[in-house]
Design a protein around this motif. Structure first.
Motif, short mmCIF file in Angstrom:
data_model
loop_
_atom_site.label_atom_id
_atom_site.label_comp_id
_atom_site.label_asym_id
_atom_site.label_seq_id
_atom_site.Cartn_x
_atom_site.Cartn_y
_atom_site.Cartn_z
N MET A 16 33.77 47.36 39.50
CA MET A 16 32.90 46.96 38.39
C MET A 16 31.88 45.92 38.83
O MET A 16 30.70 45.98 38.47
CB MET A 16 33.75 46.39 37.24
N GLY A 17 32.33 44.96 39.62
CA GLY A 17 31.46 43.85 39.99
C GLY A 17 30.26 44.25 40.81
O GLY A 17 29.17 43.68 40.65
N ALA A 18 30.41 45.24 41.69
CA ALA A 18 29.29 45.65 42.55
C ALA A 18 28.11 46.21 41.74
O ALA A 18 26.98 45.72 41.89
CB ALA A 18 29.76 46.64 43.61
N PRO A 19 28.31 47.19 40.86
CA PRO A 19 27.17 47.68 40.08
C PRO A 19 26.62 46.62 39.10
O PRO A 19 25.41 46.58 38.85
CB PRO A 19 27.71 48.89 39.33
N MET A 20 27.50 45.76 38.58
CA MET A 20 27.02 44.68 37.70
C MET A 20 26.12 43.72 38.48
O MET A 20 25.07 43.29 37.99
CB MET A 20 28.21 43.95 37.08
N THR A 21 26.51 43.41 39.71
CA THR A 21 25.70 42.55 40.56
C THR A 21 24.34 43.17 40.83
O THR A 21 23.30 42.51 40.75
CB THR A 21 26.44 42.29 41.90
N ARG A 22 24.35 44.47 41.11
CA ARG A 22 23.08 45.18 41.36
C ARG A 22 22.14 45.07 40.16
O ARG A 22 20.95 44.79 40.29
CB ARG A 22 23.37 46.65 41.70
N ASN A 23 22.68 45.26 38.95
CA ASN A 23 21.84 45.18 37.75
C ASN A 23 21.31 43.77 37.51
O ASN A 23 20.18 43.59 37.05
CB ASN A 23 22.63 45.67 36.53
N LEU A 24 22.12 42.76 37.80
CA LEU A 24 21.67 41.37 37.63
C LEU A 24 20.58 41.02 38.65
O LEU A 24 19.61 40.33 38.33
CB LEU A 24 22.85 40.41 37.75
N LEU A 25 20.74 41.51 39.88
CA LEU A 25 19.69 41.29 40.89
C LEU A 25 18.38 41.97 40.47
O LEU A 25 17.29 41.40 40.60
CB LEU A 25 20.15 41.82 42.25
N GLU A 26 18.51 43.20 39.94
CA GLU A 26 17.30 43.92 39.51
C GLU A 26 16.64 43.25 38.31
O GLU A 26 15.44 43.39 38.10
CB GLU A 26 17.65 45.38 39.19
N ALA A 27 17.43 42.48 37.54
CA ALA A 27 16.87 41.74 36.39
C ALA A 27 16.20 40.45 36.84
O ALA A 27 15.62 39.73 36.02
CB ALA A 27 17.97 41.44 35.38
N GLY A 28 16.29 40.13 38.13
CA GLY A 28 15.56 38.99 38.66
C GLY A 28 16.36 37.71 38.82
O GLY A 28 15.79 36.65 39.10
N PHE A 29 17.68 37.77 38.65
CA PHE A 29 18.49 36.56 38.78
C PHE A 29 18.70 36.20 40.25
O PHE A 29 18.81 37.08 41.11
CB PHE A 29 19.86 36.75 38.11
N SER A 30 18.77 34.91 40.52
CA SER A 30 19.14 34.40 41.84
C SER A 30 20.67 34.35 41.89
O SER A 30 21.30 33.76 41.02
CB SER A 30 18.55 33.00 42.04
N MET A 31 21.27 34.97 42.91
CA MET A 31 22.72 35.14 42.90
C MET A 31 23.40 34.69 44.18
O MET A 31 22.89 34.88 45.28
CB MET A 31 23.09 36.60 42.61
N THR A 32 24.59 34.09 43.99
CA THR A 32 25.50 33.78 45.09
C THR A 32 26.79 34.56 44.82
O THR A 32 27.31 34.52 43.70
CB THR A 32 25.80 32.28 45.15
N LEU A 33 27.29 35.25 45.84
CA LEU A 33 28.42 36.14 45.65
C LEU A 33 29.62 35.68 46.48
O LEU A 33 29.47 35.13 47.56
CB LEU A 33 28.05 37.57 46.09
N TRP A 34 30.80 35.94 45.93
CA TRP A 34 32.05 35.74 46.68
C TRP A 34 33.02 36.85 46.32
O TRP A 34 33.10 37.28 45.17
CB TRP A 34 32.69 34.39 46.34
#
Length: 303
Positions: A16-34
């Motif tokens: 679940m987290g991987a596609p959610m991360t992709r959508n948040l990145l595409e929405a323009g958010f700056s992200m740090t992942l663990w």
């Protein structure tokens, strides 16, 4: 897409987290992942910062999102691995995992001690909903905190505020009760029809137009007919959810016979080595119980 100046830490880059991360990145958010298994972050290395520990991931974040397998893992990451203690004052912690309502309330108190907000926001929609940004998000928390979270939620699906902290998890339990019990009903109905000589695919088609029509019959009924049990939502997760439903029922002095029966069936499915099949694979346990495969026209599996 417009850029967003909110910094998000996302903990849990799984199914679940991987596609959610992709959508948040595409929405323009700056992200740090663990992620516990660091290799799962590699696909995002060019678009996001990869942190070595949960505490490092959340240190500068305005929004901290957890999307982990169960309450024990969430508690381990937030508390034992020090993520909650590293959250900055004014940040917002959003747990999108499915955990016990009581644990959500405990974590909200810990967040408050840090001067941070907290929202429990479990989701329904599975991996398909995650990929298509069509998740149903059930949020528990103050109106102000949920308002703050809306830019994030809007990039992932549709949010409904259920009530105070813990209420989102109660809605998720209600969702999983209906899902688990309905998967059991669809399994029994299609096996009954096929064993009597009807084509289960034609039965599913006919039922879709009537009162028995449902998303479970539509999608998971088709999975059963195709015998496609690659996990969208693994059976072990459905079992965990059924267990939480029964725990919550006991705490509220309720008896839920259907939930208990379906829990026992998922327990047997997992015990028979099918922990990683899709939850629609409950059909496999029903077939095992009856010594009979559904197949097509009741004649065993298609080749």
């Amino acid at each position: 897409m417009t850029s967003n100046n909110l910094k998000i830490a996302f903990l849990g880059i799984g199914l679940m987290g991987a596609p959610m991360t992709r959508n948040l990145l595409e929405a323009g958010f700056s992200m740090t992942l663990w992620n516990r298994t660091a290799s799962k972050c590699e696909a995002f290395a060019s678009d996001a910062t990869i942190a070595g520990t949960p505490a490092e991931a959340v240190a500068e974040a305005d929004i901290v999102i957890t999307m982990l397998e169960n309450g024990q893992v969430v508690d381990d990451v937030l508390v034992k691995q020090g993520a909650m203690a590293a959250v900055k004052p004014g940040a917002l912690v959003i747990d999108m995992s499915s955990v016990q309502p009581s644990l959500a309330r405990e974590h909200a108190e810990l967040a408050a001690e840090q001067g941070a907000g907290y929202v429990d926001a479990p989701v329904s929609g599975g991996t398909v909903g995650a990929v298509e940004a069509r998740l149903s998000i059930m949020a528990g928390g103050s109106e102000a905190d949920i308002e703050r979270a809306l830019p994030v939620f809007n990039a992932l699906g549709k949010c409904t505020r259920i009530g105070p902290v813990g209420a989102g998890q109660l809605a998720k339990l209600a969702n999983q009760a209906i899902v688990g019990i309905t998967i059991g009903a669809v399994s029994e109905a299609l096996l009954l029809a096929a064993k009597g000589g009807a084509d289960p695919a034609a039965v599913r088609e006919a039922l879709m137009g009537g009162f028995a029509g449902s998303r479970i019959l539509e999608l998971h009924g088709q999975r059963m007919i195709d015998r496609d049990f690659a996990p969208g939502a693994p059976a072990r997760i459905q079992l965990k959810d059924m267990r939480m439903i029964l725990d919550e029922a006991r705490a509220e002095n309720l008896t839920l016979p259907l939930a208990q029966q379906v829990h026992n069936e998922y327990l047997a499915l997992v015990a028979n080595g099918h922990s990683d099949v899709d939850h629609s694979g409950l059909l496999l346990e029903l077939e095992h119980l009856n010594g009979s495969l559904m197949g097509s026209l009741g004649r065993g599996p298609k080749h």
